[in-house]
Design a protein around this motif. Structure first.
Motif, PDB file in Angstrom:
ATOM      1  N   GLN A   1       0.825  -1.212   0.000  1.00 55.19           N
ATOM      2  CA  GLN A   1       0.000   0.000   0.000  1.00 55.19           C
ATOM      3  C   GLN A   1       0.857   1.259   0.000  1.00 55.19           C
ATOM      4  O   GLN A   1       0.523   2.241  -0.662  1.00 55.19           O
ATOM      5  CB  GLN A   1      -0.940  -0.003   1.199  1.00 55.19           C
ATOM      6  N   ALA A   2       1.968   1.232   0.737  1.00 59.19           N
ATOM      7  CA  ALA A   2       2.860   2.389   0.757  1.00 59.19           C
ATOM      8  C   ALA A   2       3.459   2.623  -0.626  1.00 59.19           C
ATOM      9  O   ALA A   2       3.542   3.773  -1.090  1.00 59.19           O
ATOM     10  CB  ALA A   2       3.962   2.184   1.787  1.00 59.19           C
ATOM     11  N   LEU A   3       3.872   1.555  -1.293  1.00 59.54           N
ATOM     12  CA  LEU A   3       4.431   1.693  -2.641  1.00 59.54           C
ATOM     13  C   LEU A   3       3.364   2.108  -3.645  1.00 59.54           C
ATOM     14  O   LEU A   3       3.636   2.880  -4.569  1.00 59.54           O
ATOM     15  CB  LEU A   3       5.096   0.382  -3.068  1.00 59.54           C
TER      16      LEU A   3
ATOM     17  N   ARG B   1       2.755   5.768  -3.762  1.00 61.67           N
ATOM     18  CA  ARG B   1       3.782   6.529  -4.477  1.00 61.67           C
ATOM     19  C   ARG B   1       3.814   6.173  -5.959  1.00 61.67           C
ATOM     20  O   ARG B   1       4.728   6.588  -6.671  1.00 61.67           O
ATOM     21  CB  ARG B   1       5.156   6.251  -3.874  1.00 61.67           C
ATOM     22  N   ASP B   2       2.829   5.396  -6.423  1.00 62.47           N
ATOM     23  CA  ASP B   2       2.760   4.935  -7.815  1.00 62.47           C
ATOM     24  C   ASP B   2       4.022   4.201  -8.243  1.00 62.47           C
ATOM     25  O   ASP B   2       4.481   4.330  -9.369  1.00 62.47           O
ATOM     26  CB  ASP B   2       2.477   6.102  -8.777  1.00 62.47           C
ATOM     27  N   ASP B   3       4.586   3.427  -7.332  1.00 61.09           N
ATOM     28  CA  ASP B   3       5.788   2.648  -7.625  1.00 61.09           C
ATOM     29  C   ASP B   3       5.364   1.286  -8.171  1.00 61.09           C
ATOM     30  O   ASP B   3       4.891   0.426  -7.436  1.00 61.09           O
ATOM     31  CB  ASP B   3       6.628   2.469  -6.360  1.00 61.09           C
ATOM     32  N   GLU B   4       5.518   1.096  -9.477  1.00 65.32           N
ATOM     33  CA  GLU B   4       5.111  -0.158 -10.108  1.00 65.32           C
ATOM     34  C   GLU B   4       6.102  -1.287  -9.820  1.00 65.32           C
ATOM     35  O   GLU B   4       5.850  -2.437 -10.154  1.00 65.32           O
ATOM     36  CB  GLU B   4       4.940   0.026 -11.615  1.00 65.32           C
ATOM     37  N   GLY B   5       7.212  -0.988  -9.198  1.00 65.51           N
ATOM     38  CA  GLY B   5       8.192  -2.007  -8.838  1.00 65.51           C
ATOM     39  C   GLY B   5       7.669  -3.001  -7.814  1.00 65.51           C
ATOM     40  O   GLY B   5       8.245  -4.068  -7.624  1.00 65.51           O
TER      41      GLY B   5
ATOM     42  N   LEU C   1       6.722  -9.296  -1.797  1.00 66.44           N
ATOM     43  CA  LEU C   1       5.422  -8.627  -1.694  1.00 66.44           C
ATOM     44  C   LEU C   1       4.334  -9.384  -2.449  1.00 66.44           C
ATOM     45  O   LEU C   1       3.179  -9.386  -2.038  1.00 66.44           O
ATOM     46  CB  LEU C   1       5.514  -7.201  -2.213  1.00 66.44           C
ATOM     47  N   VAL C   2       4.710 -10.012  -3.555  1.00 64.25           N
ATOM     48  CA  VAL C   2       3.728 -10.748  -4.351  1.00 64.25           C
ATOM     49  C   VAL C   2       3.373 -12.080  -3.678  1.00 64.25           C
ATOM     50  O   VAL C   2       2.216 -12.475  -3.638  1.00 64.25           O
ATOM     51  CB  VAL C   2       4.250 -10.974  -5.786  1.00 64.25           C
TER      52      VAL C   2
END
Length: 60
Positions: free
Chosen positions: A36-38, A41-45, A52-53
């Motif tokens: 959620q934090a990423l 920030r729109d971090d597609e990484g 995380l996956v």
């Protein structure tokens, strides 16, 4: 005389199960919070990070 022994074994088994479930829940919660934090920030990484996956299938 065997009933207290069976109850003690059941309690131990339940405690072990509860401990393992709590550990898995903590791993899921950590991964979800970081995802959620990423995402904020729109971090597609975040989609390329296996921790995380698939947080429950950690290497090691």
């Amino acid at each position: 005389m065997s009933k207290p022994m069976i109850a003690a074994e059941a309690d131990t088994a339940f405690d072990d199960l509860a401990r393992r479930l709590a550990t898995r829940a903590a791993a899921l919660a950590t991964a979800q919070a970081e995802t959620q934090a990423l995402a904020g920030r729109d971090d597609e990484g975040r989609w390329r990070r296996p921790d995380l996956v698939w947080p429950l299938f950690a290497k090691g």
